[in-house]
Design a protein around this motif. Sequence first.
Motif, PDB file in Angstrom:
ATOM      1  N   VAL A 215       3.997  -5.504   1.660  1.00  0.00           N
ATOM      2  CA  VAL A 215       3.726  -4.853   0.353  1.00  0.00           C
ATOM      3  C   VAL A 215       4.162  -3.181   1.847  1.00  0.00           C
ATOM      4  O   VAL A 215       4.159  -2.705   2.562  1.00  0.00           O
ATOM      5  CB  VAL A 215       2.404  -3.641  -0.117  1.00  0.00           C
ATOM      6  CG1 VAL A 215       2.348  -3.213  -1.553  1.00  0.00           C
ATOM      7  CG2 VAL A 215       2.177  -5.542  -0.903  1.00  0.00           C
ATOM      8  N   PHE A 216       4.771  -2.396   0.841  1.00  0.00           N
ATOM      9  CA  PHE A 216       5.023  -0.954   0.902  1.00  0.00           C
ATOM     10  C   PHE A 216       5.084  -0.216   0.581  1.00  0.00           C
ATOM     11  O   PHE A 216       5.477   0.438  -0.500  1.00  0.00           O
ATOM     12  CB  PHE A 216       6.271  -1.214   1.532  1.00  0.00           C
ATOM     13  CG  PHE A 216       7.337  -2.095   2.000  1.00  0.00           C
ATOM     14  CD1 PHE A 216       7.370  -2.151   3.494  1.00  0.00           C
ATOM     15  CD2 PHE A 216       7.916  -3.665   1.712  1.00  0.00           C
ATOM     16  CE1 PHE A 216       7.842  -3.479   4.766  1.00  0.00           C
ATOM     17  CE2 PHE A 216       8.256  -4.538   2.495  1.00  0.00           C
ATOM     18  CZ  PHE A 216       8.106  -4.336   3.638  1.00  0.00           C
ATOM     19  N   LYS A 222      -6.045   5.328  -2.960  1.00  0.00           N
ATOM     20  CA  LYS A 222      -6.196   4.395  -3.601  1.00  0.00           C
ATOM     21  C   LYS A 222      -5.653   3.149  -3.102  1.00  0.00           C
ATOM     22  O   LYS A 222      -5.945   2.507  -3.636  1.00  0.00           O
ATOM     23  CB  LYS A 222      -6.997   4.905  -5.200  1.00  0.00           C
ATOM     24  CG  LYS A 222      -8.463   5.651  -4.756  1.00  0.00           C
ATOM     25  CD  LYS A 222      -8.949   5.635  -6.510  1.00  0.00           C
ATOM     26  CE  LYS A 222     -10.392   6.610  -6.483  1.00  0.00           C
ATOM     27  NZ  LYS A 222     -10.383   7.204  -8.146  1.00  0.00           N
ATOM     28  N   SER A 223      -4.255   3.526  -3.061  1.00  0.00           N
ATOM     29  CA  SER A 223      -2.968   2.357  -4.090  1.00  0.00           C
ATOM     30  C   SER A 223      -3.619   2.026  -2.840  1.00  0.00           C
ATOM     31  O   SER A 223      -2.444   0.440  -2.882  1.00  0.00           O
ATOM     32  CB  SER A 223      -1.739   3.877  -3.923  1.00  0.00           C
ATOM     33  OG  SER A 223      -0.359   2.216  -3.800  1.00  0.00           O
ATOM     34  N   VAL A 224      -3.972   2.236  -0.870  1.00  0.00           N
ATOM     35  CA  VAL A 224      -3.480   1.275  -0.771  1.00  0.00           C
ATOM     36  C   VAL A 224      -4.566  -0.397  -0.773  1.00  0.00           C
ATOM     37  O   VAL A 224      -4.247  -1.477  -0.328  1.00  0.00           O
ATOM     38  CB  VAL A 224      -3.906   1.208   0.730  1.00  0.00           C
ATOM     39  CG1 VAL A 224      -2.570   2.561   1.111  1.00  0.00           C
ATOM     40  CG2 VAL A 224      -5.161   2.264   1.280  1.00  0.00           C
ATOM     41  N   SER A 227      -2.709  -2.065  -2.596  1.00  0.00           N
ATOM     42  CA  SER A 227      -1.891  -3.297  -2.384  1.00  0.00           C
ATOM     43  C   SER A 227      -1.872  -4.464  -1.341  1.00  0.00           C
ATOM     44  O   SER A 227      -1.532  -5.350  -0.833  1.00  0.00           O
ATOM     45  CB  SER A 227      -0.494  -2.260  -0.990  1.00  0.00           C
ATOM     46  OG  SER A 227      -0.132  -0.997  -2.357  1.00  0.00           O
ATOM     47  N   TYR A 228      -3.288  -3.754  -1.074  1.00  0.00           N
ATOM     48  CA  TYR A 228      -3.814  -4.888   0.260  1.00  0.00           C
ATOM     49  C   TYR A 228      -4.430  -6.277  -0.673  1.00  0.00           C
ATOM     50  O   TYR A 228      -4.084  -7.043   0.371  1.00  0.00           O
ATOM     51  CB  TYR A 228      -5.267  -4.096   1.078  1.00  0.00           C
ATOM     52  CG  TYR A 228      -5.485  -5.236   2.266  1.00  0.00           C
ATOM     53  CD1 TYR A 228      -4.914  -5.698   3.118  1.00  0.00           C
ATOM     54  CD2 TYR A 228      -7.186  -6.234   1.712  1.00  0.00           C
ATOM     55  CE1 TYR A 228      -5.893  -6.028   4.271  1.00  0.00           C
ATOM     56  CE2 TYR A 228      -7.722  -6.829   3.668  1.00  0.00           C
ATOM     57  CZ  TYR A 228      -7.066  -6.385   4.522  1.00  0.00           C
ATOM     58  OH  TYR A 228      -7.148  -7.299   5.501  1.00  0.00           O
ATOM     59  N   ARG A 229      -4.903  -6.056  -1.968  1.00  0.00           N
ATOM     60  CA  ARG A 229      -5.402  -6.983  -2.226  1.00  0.00           C
ATOM     61  C   ARG A 229      -4.719  -7.986  -3.249  1.00  0.00           C
ATOM     62  O   ARG A 229      -4.310  -9.080  -3.095  1.00  0.00           O
ATOM     63  CB  ARG A 229      -6.621  -6.642  -3.342  1.00  0.00           C
ATOM     64  CG  ARG A 229      -7.580  -5.826  -2.411  1.00  0.00           C
ATOM     65  CD  ARG A 229      -8.384  -5.912  -4.169  1.00  0.00           C
ATOM     66  NE  ARG A 229      -8.286  -4.902  -5.647  1.00  0.00           N
ATOM     67  CZ  ARG A 229      -8.365  -3.335  -5.436  1.00  0.00           C
ATOM     68  NH1 ARG A 229      -9.317  -3.368  -4.331  1.00  0.00           N
ATOM     69  NH2 ARG A 229      -7.466  -2.328  -6.034  1.00  0.00           N
ATOM     70  N   LEU A 230      -3.055  -7.534  -3.185  1.00  0.00           N
ATOM     71  CA  LEU A 230      -1.964  -7.833  -4.123  1.00  0.00           C
ATOM     72  C   LEU A 230      -1.206  -9.027  -2.690  1.00  0.00           C
ATOM     73  O   LEU A 230      -0.697  -9.889  -3.349  1.00  0.00           O
ATOM     74  CB  LEU A 230      -1.284  -7.346  -4.174  1.00  0.00           C
ATOM     75  CG  LEU A 230      -1.001  -6.462  -5.329  1.00  0.00           C
ATOM     76  CD1 LEU A 230      -0.518  -4.941  -6.157  1.00  0.00           C
ATOM     77  CD2 LEU A 230      -1.765  -7.644  -6.293  1.00  0.00           C
ATOM     78  N   LEU A 231      -2.063  -8.447  -1.100  1.00  0.00           N
ATOM     79  CA  LEU A 231      -1.096  -9.890   0.401  1.00  0.00           C
ATOM     80  C   LEU A 231      -1.736 -11.235  -0.358  1.00  0.00           C
ATOM     81  O   LEU A 231      -2.487 -11.386  -0.631  1.00  0.00           O
ATOM     82  CB  LEU A 231      -1.584  -8.888   1.656  1.00  0.00           C
ATOM     83  CG  LEU A 231      -1.266  -7.461   1.565  1.00  0.00           C
ATOM     84  CD1 LEU A 231      -1.975  -7.322   2.963  1.00  0.00           C
ATOM     85  CD2 LEU A 231       0.733  -7.974   1.920  1.00  0.00           C
ATOM     86  N   ASN A 232      -0.712 -12.053   0.056  1.00  0.00           N
ATOM     87  CA  ASN A 232      -1.517 -12.546   0.203  1.00  0.00           C
ATOM     88  C   ASN A 232      -1.852 -13.330   1.713  1.00  0.00           C
ATOM     89  O   ASN A 232      -2.327 -12.142   2.526  1.00  0.00           O
ATOM     90  CB  ASN A 232       0.235 -14.514   0.332  1.00  0.00           C
ATOM     91  CG  ASN A 232       1.736 -14.104   1.331  1.00  0.00           C
ATOM     92  OD1 ASN A 232       0.832 -13.895   2.382  1.00  0.00           O
ATOM     93  ND2 ASN A 232       1.894 -14.353   0.716  1.00  0.00           N
ATOM     94  N   LEU A 237       0.427  -5.251   5.151  1.00  0.00           N
ATOM     95  CA  LEU A 237       0.700  -4.531   4.339  1.00  0.00           C
ATOM     96  C   LEU A 237       1.503  -2.717   5.644  1.00  0.00           C
ATOM     97  O   LEU A 237       0.850  -2.726   6.522  1.00  0.00           O
ATOM     98  CB  LEU A 237      -0.756  -3.383   3.790  1.00  0.00           C
ATOM     99  CG  LEU A 237      -0.883  -1.830   3.541  1.00  0.00           C
ATOM    100  CD1 LEU A 237       0.051  -1.955   1.873  1.00  0.00           C
ATOM    101  CD2 LEU A 237      -2.671  -1.807   3.224  1.00  0.00           C
ATOM    102  N   VAL A 238       2.289  -2.245   4.999  1.00  0.00           N
ATOM    103  CA  VAL A 238       2.488  -1.121   5.651  1.00  0.00           C
ATOM    104  C   VAL A 238       2.762   0.226   4.573  1.00  0.00           C
ATOM    105  O   VAL A 238       3.189   0.160   3.436  1.00  0.00           O
ATOM    106  CB  VAL A 238       4.108  -1.328   5.600  1.00  0.00           C
ATOM    107  CG1 VAL A 238       4.896  -0.022   7.243  1.00  0.00           C
ATOM    108  CG2 VAL A 238       4.833  -2.278   6.704  1.00  0.00           C
ATOM    109  N   ALA A 239       1.642   1.359   4.919  1.00  0.00           N
ATOM    110  CA  ALA A 239       1.760   2.327   4.651  1.00  0.00           C
ATOM    111  C   ALA A 239       2.419   3.295   5.752  1.00  0.00           C
ATOM    112  O   ALA A 239       2.473   2.939   7.035  1.00  0.00           O
ATOM    113  CB  ALA A 239       0.295   3.121   4.717  1.00  0.00           C
TER     114      ALA A 239
END
Length: 350
Positions: A215-216, A222-224, A227-232, A237-239
């Motif tokens: 995820v970029f 709160k978005s991160v 994003s982290y929860r959507l990873l396999n 995760l790259v913020a």
Amino acid sequence: MMGTNTATEVVLPGKVEPAGLRLVERVLPPPGAGEALVRVEATAVSFAESAMRRGRYYGQPAFPFVPGYDLVGVVEQVGPGVDGALVGRRVAALTKTGAWATAVLLTAADLVEVPDGIGADEAETLIVNGLTAYQMLHGSARVRAGQTVLVLGASGGVGTILVQLARQAGARVIGTASPRHHEALRALGVEPVDYRDPDLAARIRELAPGGVDAVFDHLGGKSVDQSYRLLNRTGTLVAYSIASSLDDKSSVLLIFMALLSKLAFWNYLPTGRHASFYNVWAGAGKPGSAKREAFRARIRTDLTRVFELQRDGKLTAQIAARYPLSEVAAAVALSESANRTALGKIILIP
């Protein structure tokens, strides 16, 4: 008629609305040792300038100053110690500030030549945005063919390049954007999702039930967490920005440190996931240091690679609008508008 060493610059005098930007003319001194005078052909508006005019960009200079994160131009003069063959060459430069001008004095070692066959405005879309996208994709996330990636803000300056590079790498791309941009994103090979969907996470999970490989995230805050929860199980995760805090009244430094602390904590957890913050200036070092030379070499190598992809037709410049430098206020207003109707970068033509 403007003399060779006279420049018109856009000055940001303080925390002002776009209309408060000032056009100022000044005489530039001749290039000093190691310097080059560059006549600017194209620069652009990015998130950084919107943050800077609010005083919310970490590390920005004290007011007043000339904004402008990058530029493309032609070398007109060089100072002592600089190869005269550079005169007349089209070059690109990553500046952070100072690019919103008709001419600039820059350290010649920081200039990257633009290959023949690429227009100035096309090349401009690829400097900070192209470097960011390329280095995040291939360096931070190491995306490989067959993987699935999620790009937040897929219709923006970084997003439009990132999705193309990901597709070039053989990845499946899911991108968030306003519905008005979905058709154009599909043409780039993206599976678009409405960024305002109240069930955004559920929509993405429908497309990638097992999670995504990368995820970029440019929003921060709160978005991160989402994003982290959507990873396999082994995702990355790259913020790379904290855009969601633009109008926040809290300290930028505290917001940034909180984000870095969160990413570091996630990396200590016993999972196969990884999280990081990307900064194009990381490892720049001090002028004259070995770190600075290594940083310059990395910028030159990666930016040249991105230029070559564009020259070879594998990467298409996405230009949202073009404005003359004298209409910079309108360009900034469009950049910050919630109703932007075009994809990509907003270009300023001095």
